[in-house]
Design an enzyme around this catalytic site. Structure first.
Site, short mmCIF file in Angstrom:
data_model
loop_
_atom_site.label_atom_id
_atom_site.label_comp_id
_atom_site.label_asym_id
_atom_site.label_seq_id
_atom_site.Cartn_x
_atom_site.Cartn_y
_atom_site.Cartn_z
N TYR A 142 0.81 -1.21 0.00
CA TYR A 142 0.00 0.00 0.00
C TYR A 142 0.86 1.27 0.00
O TYR A 142 0.36 2.36 -0.27
CB TYR A 142 -0.94 0.03 1.22
CG TYR A 142 -2.01 -1.04 1.21
CD1 TYR A 142 -2.32 -1.75 0.05
CD2 TYR A 142 -2.73 -1.36 2.36
CE1 TYR A 142 -3.28 -2.74 0.04
CE2 TYR A 142 -3.70 -2.34 2.35
CZ TYR A 142 -3.98 -3.03 1.19
OH TYR A 142 -4.94 -4.01 1.20
N LYS A 188 3.81 -15.31 1.32
CA LYS A 188 3.69 -15.97 0.02
C LYS A 188 5.12 -16.24 -0.46
O LYS A 188 5.53 -15.85 -1.56
CB LYS A 188 2.90 -15.04 -0.93
CG LYS A 188 2.47 -15.69 -2.22
CD LYS A 188 1.36 -16.71 -2.07
CE LYS A 188 1.05 -17.34 -3.41
NZ LYS A 188 0.26 -18.58 -3.32
N ASP A 220 -2.74 -18.05 0.72
CA ASP A 220 -3.92 -18.68 0.11
C ASP A 220 -4.42 -19.82 0.99
O ASP A 220 -5.62 -19.99 1.23
CB ASP A 220 -3.63 -19.15 -1.33
CG ASP A 220 -2.25 -19.75 -1.51
OD1 ASP A 220 -1.44 -19.70 -0.55
OD2 ASP A 220 -1.97 -20.29 -2.59
N ASP A 244 -4.97 -7.18 5.83
CA ASP A 244 -6.20 -6.46 5.53
C ASP A 244 -7.30 -7.47 5.19
O ASP A 244 -8.41 -7.44 5.73
CB ASP A 244 -5.93 -5.55 4.32
CG ASP A 244 -7.01 -4.53 4.10
OD1 ASP A 244 -7.97 -4.50 4.89
OD2 ASP A 244 -6.91 -3.77 3.12
N ASP A 248 -10.42 -9.11 7.98
CA ASP A 248 -11.85 -8.99 7.69
C ASP A 248 -12.52 -10.36 7.62
O ASP A 248 -13.63 -10.55 8.11
CB ASP A 248 -12.07 -8.25 6.36
CG ASP A 248 -12.30 -6.77 6.57
OD1 ASP A 248 -11.81 -6.25 7.59
OD2 ASP A 248 -12.96 -6.14 5.73
#
Ligand code: NAD
Length: 358
Positions: A142, A188, A220, A244, A248
């Protein structure tokens, strides 16, 4: 008597109502534990814009930085949505986090036994879930350079430096030491170079916490495992974008937005706030669920002030209140015995917390 200075940012919408319940519970618990709280109220969001023409007055930053912790309600509402971007409540909040240098976002998800039917997953999957996502908040894709776009291409860069990984890893391991001493680092590393460095540094930091069991998981797989068997996790340590998404996903395990607290912490000062927004649709009606904010106050006691016994008292007060069937309107469908107002819910939690015996 121990004394702490707390900056209070009530904000907009239901913010003032839910913060009032959190301070009610803090004061009640403080009286049992020999702690006195001195609150200084400062403005942020739409109410600050209305008062002084700026959603983040300098006084709010100064008072917050001079306090022991910040307890925050919520900001925003339609009334301010048409203002220029820099005058909007949300801009004030982003600027605030940056000014305070909060680099770690902590989002616990615990499913109260009495609320297992509120989750969209089967009760036997979610019963007993108690996990914490530790997300790096001010680095990663980000913020990485270069970034940009032209007509045919868009690009962002996921970059982490060794110090950035070290500091967030220390936060996760310290939290794990207070919990069940398990950290799962999510990355990852099979594809991304940045994740290989992440993994290497996390392993190095873990040497300083020999009691904590460290595992690694690809993001994943983690997304899948959170739904398949969320109870396998204690602390999940991860970068900005993965955190992020996963936080959630994890928050939905509990089934209700009005229950979940969060903390954003850094080198200077921590901000403790519910994960929900200002709920303008129910503001002023006295029906908002204050539990997420009361639980945020408990996180403040535990992580900012080291007052674990007072935090345990609040957590127990929330559990007992739910166990006895008290529900605000948003939770009315789940085994309710008494439907209560925001203020009644705060008072019940305060009473149960005071009566609780460790
Ligand atoms: P929201 O979280 O405010 O509300 C979503 C829904 O959940 C609404 O129906 C609301 O009534 C309900 N709800 C939320 N909290 C509740 C509680 N404690 N008890 C009972 N019901 C509750 O999200 P939204 O409607 O998308 O946003 C409203 C405003 O809040 C917007 O201006 C948005 O920008 C702002 N917002 C602020 C923050 C923050 O201050 N950190 C976070 C998210 C959204």
């Amino acid at each position: 008597m121990k004394k702490y200075n707390i900056a209070l940012i009530k904000g907009d919408g239901i913010g003032p109502e839910i913060i009032d319940e959190a301070t009610k519970v803090l004061d009640a618990v403080g009286a049992c534990e020999g702690i006195e709280f001195s609150y200084q109220e400062v403005l942020m969001g739409g109410c600050a814009y209305d008062a002084v023409g700026d959603p983040l007055p300098q006084e709010t930053i100064d008072v917050s930085l001079a306090s022991d912790a910040v307890l925050f309600g919520a900001i925003g509402g339609e009334k301010w949505d048409t203002l220029p971007r820099e005058k909007r409540p949300e801009s004030g909040l982003l600027r605030f986090r940056k000014e305070l240098g909060v680099f770690a976002n902590l989002r616990p998800t615990n499913v109260y036994d009495e609320m297992v039917n509120a989750s969209s997953l089967k009760p036997e999957i979610v019963k007993g879930v108690d996990l914490m996502v530790v997300r790096e908040l001010i680095g990663g894709i980000y913020f990485g350079e270069p970034k940009g776009r032209d007509e045919n291409r868009g690009w962002n860069t996921m970059v982490y430096t060794r110090p950035e990984i070290e500091r967030i890893a220390h936060v996760a391991f310290k939290i794990a030491m207070e919990r069940s001493k398990k950290v799962c680092s999510v990355d990852k590393a099979n594809v991304l170079d940045v994740s290989q460095l992440w993994r290497e540094v996390v392993i190095e930091v873990s040497q300083e916490y020999p009691e904590v069991a460290l595992t690694h998981m690809y993001v994943d797989n983690a997304a899948m495992q959170l739904i398949r068997d969320p109870k396998q996790f204690d602390v999940i340590l991860t970068g900005n974008i993965f955190g992020d998404i996963l936080s959630d996903e994890a928050s939905m395990l509990s089934g209700s937005i009005g229950l979940l607290p969060s903390a954003s912490v850094g080198a200077k000062i921590g901000v403790y706030e519910p994960i929900h927004g200002s709920a303008p649709d129910i503001a002023g009606m006295g029906i908002a669920n204050p539990i997420a904010t009361v639980a945020s106050a408990s996180m403040m006691l535990r992580y900012a002030l080291g007052e674990n016994s007072a935090a345990d008292r609040i957590d127990a007060g929330i559990k007992e209140t739910l166990a006895q069937g008290y529900r605000t309107r948003d939770m009315a469908a789940y085994d309710a015995k008494v439907i209560c107002t925001t203020s009644q819910m705060g008072s019940m939690i305060a009473q149960m917390a005071v009566e609780w015996k460790a």
